[in-house]
Design a protein around this motif. Structure first.
Motif, PDB file in Angstrom:
ATOM      1  N   ASN A 224       0.869  -1.176   0.000  1.00  0.00           N
ATOM      2  CA  ASN A 224       0.000   0.000   0.000  1.00  0.00           C
ATOM      3  C   ASN A 224       0.912   1.234   0.000  1.00  0.00           C
ATOM      4  OD1 ASN A 224      -1.989   1.914   0.260  1.00  0.00           O
ATOM      5  ND2 ASN A 224      -2.993   0.944   2.010  1.00  0.00           N
ATOM      6  N   VAL A 225       1.402   1.558  -1.192  1.00  0.00           N
ATOM      7  CA  VAL A 225       2.451   2.568  -1.320  1.00  0.00           C
ATOM      8  C   VAL A 225       1.959   3.926  -0.840  1.00  0.00           C
ATOM      9  CG1 VAL A 225       4.027   3.699  -2.934  1.00  0.00           C
ATOM     10  CG2 VAL A 225       3.436   1.290  -3.249  1.00  0.00           C
ATOM     11  N   GLN A 226       0.733   4.276  -1.163  1.00  0.00           N
ATOM     12  CA  GLN A 226       0.216   5.591  -0.792  1.00  0.00           C
ATOM     13  C   GLN A 226       0.161   5.767   0.724  1.00  0.00           C
ATOM     14  OE1 GLN A 226      -3.629   6.398  -2.442  1.00  0.00           O
ATOM     15  NE2 GLN A 226      -3.771   8.448  -1.536  1.00  0.00           N
ATOM     16  N   ARG A 227      -0.361   4.775   1.428  1.00  0.00           N
ATOM     17  CA  ARG A 227      -0.457   4.885   2.883  1.00  0.00           C
ATOM     18  C   ARG A 227       0.912   4.851   3.544  1.00  0.00           C
ATOM     19  NH1 ARG A 227      -2.689   7.395   6.865  1.00  0.00           N
ATOM     20  NH2 ARG A 227      -2.761   6.189   8.799  1.00  0.00           N
ATOM     21  N   ILE A 228       1.830   4.052   3.014  1.00  0.00           N
ATOM     22  CA  ILE A 228       3.187   3.982   3.578  1.00  0.00           C
ATOM     23  C   ILE A 228       3.891   5.327   3.431  1.00  0.00           C
ATOM     24  CG2 ILE A 228       5.463   2.925   3.271  1.00  0.00           C
ATOM     25  CD1 ILE A 228       4.053   0.312   2.618  1.00  0.00           C
ATOM     26  N   ASN A 229       3.749   5.965   2.287  1.00  0.00           N
ATOM     27  CA  ASN A 229       4.357   7.288   2.092  1.00  0.00           C
ATOM     28  C   ASN A 229       3.735   8.325   3.036  1.00  0.00           C
ATOM     29  OD1 ASN A 229       6.109   6.397   0.093  1.00  0.00           O
ATOM     30  ND2 ASN A 229       4.650   6.802  -1.558  1.00  0.00           N
ATOM     31  N   GLU A 230       2.423   8.239   3.242  1.00  0.00           N
ATOM     32  CA  GLU A 230       1.778   9.172   4.157  1.00  0.00           C
ATOM     33  C   GLU A 230       2.305   9.010   5.589  1.00  0.00           C
ATOM     34  OE1 GLU A 230      -2.353   8.453   3.820  1.00  0.00           O
ATOM     35  OE2 GLU A 230      -2.561   9.388   1.828  1.00  0.00           O
ATOM     36  N   LEU A 231       2.488   7.793   6.031  1.00  0.00           N
ATOM     37  CA  LEU A 231       2.994   7.559   7.383  1.00  0.00           C
ATOM     38  C   LEU A 231       4.439   8.023   7.527  1.00  0.00           C
ATOM     39  CD1 LEU A 231       1.462   4.026   8.097  1.00  0.00           C
ATOM     40  CD2 LEU A 231       0.682   6.233   8.976  1.00  0.00           C
ATOM     41  N   PRO A 263       0.230   8.312  21.811  1.00  0.00           N
ATOM     42  CA  PRO A 263      -0.517   7.115  21.346  1.00  0.00           C
ATOM     43  C   PRO A 263      -0.723   7.110  19.832  1.00  0.00           C
ATOM     44  CG  PRO A 263      -1.534   8.039  23.317  1.00  0.00           C
ATOM     45  CD  PRO A 263      -0.483   9.020  22.885  1.00  0.00           C
ATOM     46  N   GLU A 264      -0.892   8.297  19.253  1.00  0.00           N
ATOM     47  CA  GLU A 264      -1.051   8.366  17.788  1.00  0.00           C
ATOM     48  C   GLU A 264       0.206   7.902  17.079  1.00  0.00           C
ATOM     49  OE1 GLU A 264      -2.118  11.674  14.307  1.00  0.00           O
ATOM     50  OE2 GLU A 264      -1.934  12.267  16.429  1.00  0.00           O
ATOM     51  N   GLU A 265       1.368   8.330  17.609  1.00  0.00           N
ATOM     52  CA  GLU A 265       2.623   7.901  16.995  1.00  0.00           C
ATOM     53  C   GLU A 265       2.809   6.397  17.131  1.00  0.00           C
ATOM     54  OE1 GLU A 265       5.955  10.096  18.401  1.00  0.00           O
ATOM     55  OE2 GLU A 265       4.922  12.015  18.299  1.00  0.00           O
ATOM     56  N   ILE A 266       2.471   5.865  18.283  1.00  0.00           N
ATOM     57  CA  ILE A 266       2.607   4.419  18.481  1.00  0.00           C
ATOM     58  C   ILE A 266       1.695   3.655  17.532  1.00  0.00           C
ATOM     59  CG2 ILE A 266       2.309   2.561  20.149  1.00  0.00           C
ATOM     60  CD1 ILE A 266       3.019   4.555  22.356  1.00  0.00           C
ATOM     61  N   ALA A 267       0.481   4.161  17.341  1.00  0.00           N
ATOM     62  CA  ALA A 267      -0.464   3.489  16.440  1.00  0.00           C
ATOM     63  C   ALA A 267       0.015   3.555  14.984  1.00  0.00           C
ATOM     64  CB  ALA A 267      -1.845   4.121  16.582  1.00  0.00           C
ATOM     65  N   LYS A 270       2.933   1.167  14.475  1.00  0.00           N
ATOM     66  CA  LYS A 270       2.458  -0.210  14.388  1.00  0.00           C
ATOM     67  C   LYS A 270       1.805  -0.470  13.029  1.00  0.00           C
ATOM     68  CE  LYS A 270      -0.456  -3.557  16.793  1.00  0.00           C
ATOM     69  NZ  LYS A 270      -1.400  -3.793  17.914  1.00  0.00           N
ATOM     70  N   GLU A 271       1.023   0.516  12.567  1.00  0.00           N
ATOM     71  CA  GLU A 271       0.397   0.361  11.260  1.00  0.00           C
ATOM     72  C   GLU A 271       1.436   0.253  10.147  1.00  0.00           C
ATOM     73  OE1 GLU A 271      -2.807   2.711   8.347  1.00  0.00           O
ATOM     74  OE2 GLU A 271      -2.141   3.598  10.246  1.00  0.00           O
ATOM     75  N   LEU A 272       2.508   1.049  10.263  1.00  0.00           N
ATOM     76  CA  LEU A 272       3.564   0.995   9.262  1.00  0.00           C
ATOM     77  C   LEU A 272       4.236  -0.370   9.233  1.00  0.00           C
ATOM     78  CD1 LEU A 272       5.163   2.586   7.153  1.00  0.00           C
ATOM     79  CD2 LEU A 272       6.687   3.348   8.979  1.00  0.00           C
ATOM     80  N   GLU A 273       4.452  -0.944  10.406  1.00  0.00           N
ATOM     81  CA  GLU A 273       5.045  -2.276  10.457  1.00  0.00           C
ATOM     82  C   GLU A 273       4.122  -3.322   9.852  1.00  0.00           C
ATOM     83  OE1 GLU A 273       5.893  -2.915  14.538  1.00  0.00           O
ATOM     84  OE2 GLU A 273       7.613  -1.530  14.604  1.00  0.00           O
ATOM     85  N   GLU A 274       2.825  -3.192  10.097  1.00  0.00           N
ATOM     86  CA  GLU A 274       1.872  -4.139   9.521  1.00  0.00           C
ATOM     87  C   GLU A 274       1.807  -4.012   7.995  1.00  0.00           C
ATOM     88  OE1 GLU A 274      -1.778  -3.312  11.443  1.00  0.00           O
ATOM     89  OE2 GLU A 274      -1.211  -4.256  13.360  1.00  0.00           O
ATOM     90  N   LEU A 275       1.819  -2.782   7.508  1.00  0.00           N
ATOM     91  CA  LEU A 275       1.803  -2.590   6.049  1.00  0.00           C
ATOM     92  C   LEU A 275       3.068  -3.123   5.394  1.00  0.00           C
ATOM     93  CD1 LEU A 275       0.310   1.024   5.812  1.00  0.00           C
ATOM     94  CD2 LEU A 275      -0.835  -1.129   5.253  1.00  0.00           C
ATOM     95  N   ASP A 276       4.189  -2.939   6.083  1.00  0.00           N
ATOM     96  CA  ASP A 276       5.447  -3.454   5.536  1.00  0.00           C
ATOM     97  C   ASP A 276       5.442  -4.978   5.506  1.00  0.00           C
ATOM     98  OD1 ASP A 276       8.277  -2.865   4.694  1.00  0.00           O
ATOM     99  OD2 ASP A 276       8.663  -4.153   6.442  1.00  0.00           O
ATOM    100  N   ALA A 277       4.833  -5.597   6.525  1.00  0.00           N
ATOM    101  CA  ALA A 277       4.769  -7.063   6.555  1.00  0.00           C
ATOM    102  C   ALA A 277       3.722  -7.605   5.596  1.00  0.00           C
ATOM    103  CB  ALA A 277       4.475  -7.537   7.982  1.00  0.00           C
ATOM    104  N   ALA A 278       2.707  -6.794   5.263  1.00  0.00           N
ATOM    105  CA  ALA A 278       1.646  -7.263   4.372  1.00  0.00           C
ATOM    106  C   ALA A 278       2.112  -7.380   2.935  1.00  0.00           C
ATOM    107  CB  ALA A 278       0.436  -6.335   4.456  1.00  0.00           C
ATOM    108  N   GLY A 279       3.177  -6.658   2.551  1.00  0.00           N
ATOM    109  CA  GLY A 279       3.680  -6.739   1.185  1.00  0.00           C
ATOM    110  C   GLY A 279       4.490  -7.999   0.958  1.00  0.00           C
ATOM    111  N   PHE A 280       4.809  -8.246  -0.311  1.00  0.00           N
ATOM    112  CA  PHE A 280       5.575  -9.431  -0.703  1.00  0.00           C
ATOM    113  C   PHE A 280       6.927  -8.956  -1.246  1.00  0.00           C
ATOM    114  CE2 PHE A 280       1.118 -10.456  -0.889  1.00  0.00           C
ATOM    115  CZ  PHE A 280       1.034 -11.725  -0.345  1.00  0.00           C
TER     116      PHE A 280
END
Length: 466
Positions: A224-231, A263-267, A270-280
């Motif tokens: 999810n390139v767009q969301r990863i760049n936003e984060l 808490p926003e930064e922590i969330a 965590k989301e960035l790590e999940e998106l990075d793991a979701a890719g192949f």
């Protein structure tokens, strides 16, 4: 008359009283008297009026002969010999005119003897001059009396030298003093500081945090390139804001407090790590291309066959996970999704068509009873053809049903091994592609036969209901 083609085998004297500008005409006249069969010594006399244009004509002809010997005969002439200019022709006509006008009308015998003696002396001087020219290299024109770079009274040699000097001076004035250029720097900051530098990323000022390095993500890796760049951008902006606040406190002499992540930064982290793991990220371009080709050949649901095609690089579990994400995220993540999906759909249509043809073939073979090798019949219509007989068609259909549709190489081998076709050289010489085309034609005949039967049964049912 030497240039007129007259054969002078018996003549032994050549008198040239009107010399030509072209020396080859006079040479041809001399050659006419040296024909095959000439046994006498040939004498050549040239009449030239002293102090007249004829001397210039002869002189010019001798210069042309010199050029012919030095350049033309050696194949090094780049241009044709130019004609006389107006100034040269006028000077040649005026040459010796005053002496002719002052000459008397009567000529005595003493004058004739004087003319003959002077002619011998002039001939000897001219011959000596030519011999001296022949002793040196005739291709070296540096000491020649004739300036070959002079045309129509203009000396182009001196002009070229003067023009070269003026050109060099002009270039030196326009270029100025030559200075060594500065050493090229491959530092990114130096590149941004340079004039005219343009990039999508703004330069980083001194003391500010560097932008986070975004990993290289391909579309087929389904990130999810767009969301990863936003984060990443949000993280950079927070770090930048924190750095500026700390700088202001340091300048004011105040202590910089330690801030804990919100808490926003922590969330978001965590989301960035999940998106990075979701890719192949471990899927390469080669793996992606092989997956597409295998899906086109076997169908999107034949994951076992696709995994066999990718054997050695991907397991069945990896192929299954990627296939699910591919069909779910492909329309929004892959740039050429329409092209790729269309290619796979066309391959699945071919697979469905092959399956239908195999089903028609099996039903036809079963309808022939226990011995279809002898009892199977076809209604050819206009599709009989001349290259195959009914026995060969029956064998092709039964053997294709036994081996499986599409195994044309094995079908070819069976044709060559069957004893009933050992003398049928035409049938045995058919290629696997030709056999496959024949089987396809026969299955279309079976399809048309079934369609005609269905139409007949429907018609009978309608008549019975009526």
């Amino acid at each position: 008359a030497g240039g007129l083609g007259i054969n002078l085998q018996t003549a032994d004297t050549v008198i040239i009283y009107d010399s030509d500008w072209n020396p080859q005409a006079d040479l041809q006249a001399m050659d006419r008297a040296h024909r095959i069969g000439q046994k006498k010594e040939v004498k050549v006399f040239r009449f030239v009026t002293q102090d007249s244009i004829e001397e210039k004509v002869v002189e010019r002809a001798e210069q042309k002969l010199q050029m012919d010997y030095a350049v033309i005969q050696q194949g090094r002439l780049a241009e044709k010999q130019k004609a006389l200019s107006k100034e040269e022709a006028l000077a040649a006509v005026r040459y010796g005119a005053d002496k002719i006008f002052r000459a008397g009308d009567s000529v005595t015998e003493e004058d004739i003897d004087t003319i003959l003696a002077g002619a011998k002396n002039l001939t000897a001087e001219r011959s000596q001059k030519l011999e001296s020219k022949e002793k040196r290299d005739l291709l070296d024109f540096s000491n020649a009396e004739v300036n070959f770079q002079e045309f129509e009274g203009v000396d182009y040699k001196s002009m070229a030298q003067q023009g070269d000097r003026e050109f060099i001076e002009m270039m030196q004035d326009s270029m100025g003093k030559r200075e060594r250029t500065s050493t090229v720097s491959y530092n990114e900051r130096d590149a941004y500081r340079g004039a005219g530098a343009s990039s999508s990323k703004p330069p980083t000022e001194p003391g500010q945090p560097k932008r986070p390095k975004v990993p290289d993500m391909k579309d087929y890796q389904l990130f999810n390139v767009q969301r990863i760049n936003e984060l990443h951008e949000a993280e950079y902006q927070r770090e930048l804001k924190r750095t500026k606040a700390a700088s202001r406190l340091s300048e004011a002499g105040q202590e910089v407090p330690d801030e804990k992540p919100s808490p926003e930064e922590i969330a978001e982290k965590k989301e960035l790590e999940e998106l990075d793991a979701a890719g192949f990220k471990d899927w390469t371009r080669n793996d992606y291309s092989r997956f597409i080709k295998s899906a086109e050949k076997n169908g999107r649901d034949k994951l076992n066959d696709i995994a066999e095609d990718l054997l050695g690089t991907k397991t069945l579990e990896e192929v299954t996970t990627y296939s699910e994400a591919f069909w779910r995220l492909g329309p929004t993540h892959i740039g050429d999704w329409e092209k790729v999906s269309k290619k796979i759909e066309e391959g699945e249509k071919k697979i469905a068509e092959k399956s239908e043809m195999a089903t028609l073939l099996t039903s036809k073979v079963k309808s022939a009873g226990d011995n279809p090798w002898d009892n199977l019949t076809l209604k050819y219509g206009n599709n009989r053809g001349k290259l195959f007989n009914e026995e060969e068609d029956r064998f092709l259909l039964c053997m294709t049903d036994k081996l499986g549709y599409g195994r044309w190489e094995e079908l070819k081998r069976e044709v060559r091994l069957r004893p009933e076709f050992r003398f049928d050289w035409l049938f045995k010489s058919r290629t696997p592609i030709e056999l496959g085309r024949r089987v396809d034609l026969l299955i279309r005949v079976i399809r048309s036969e079934n369609n005609s039967k269905e139409k007949g049964s429907k018609k009978q049912k309608v008549e019975h209901d009526e």
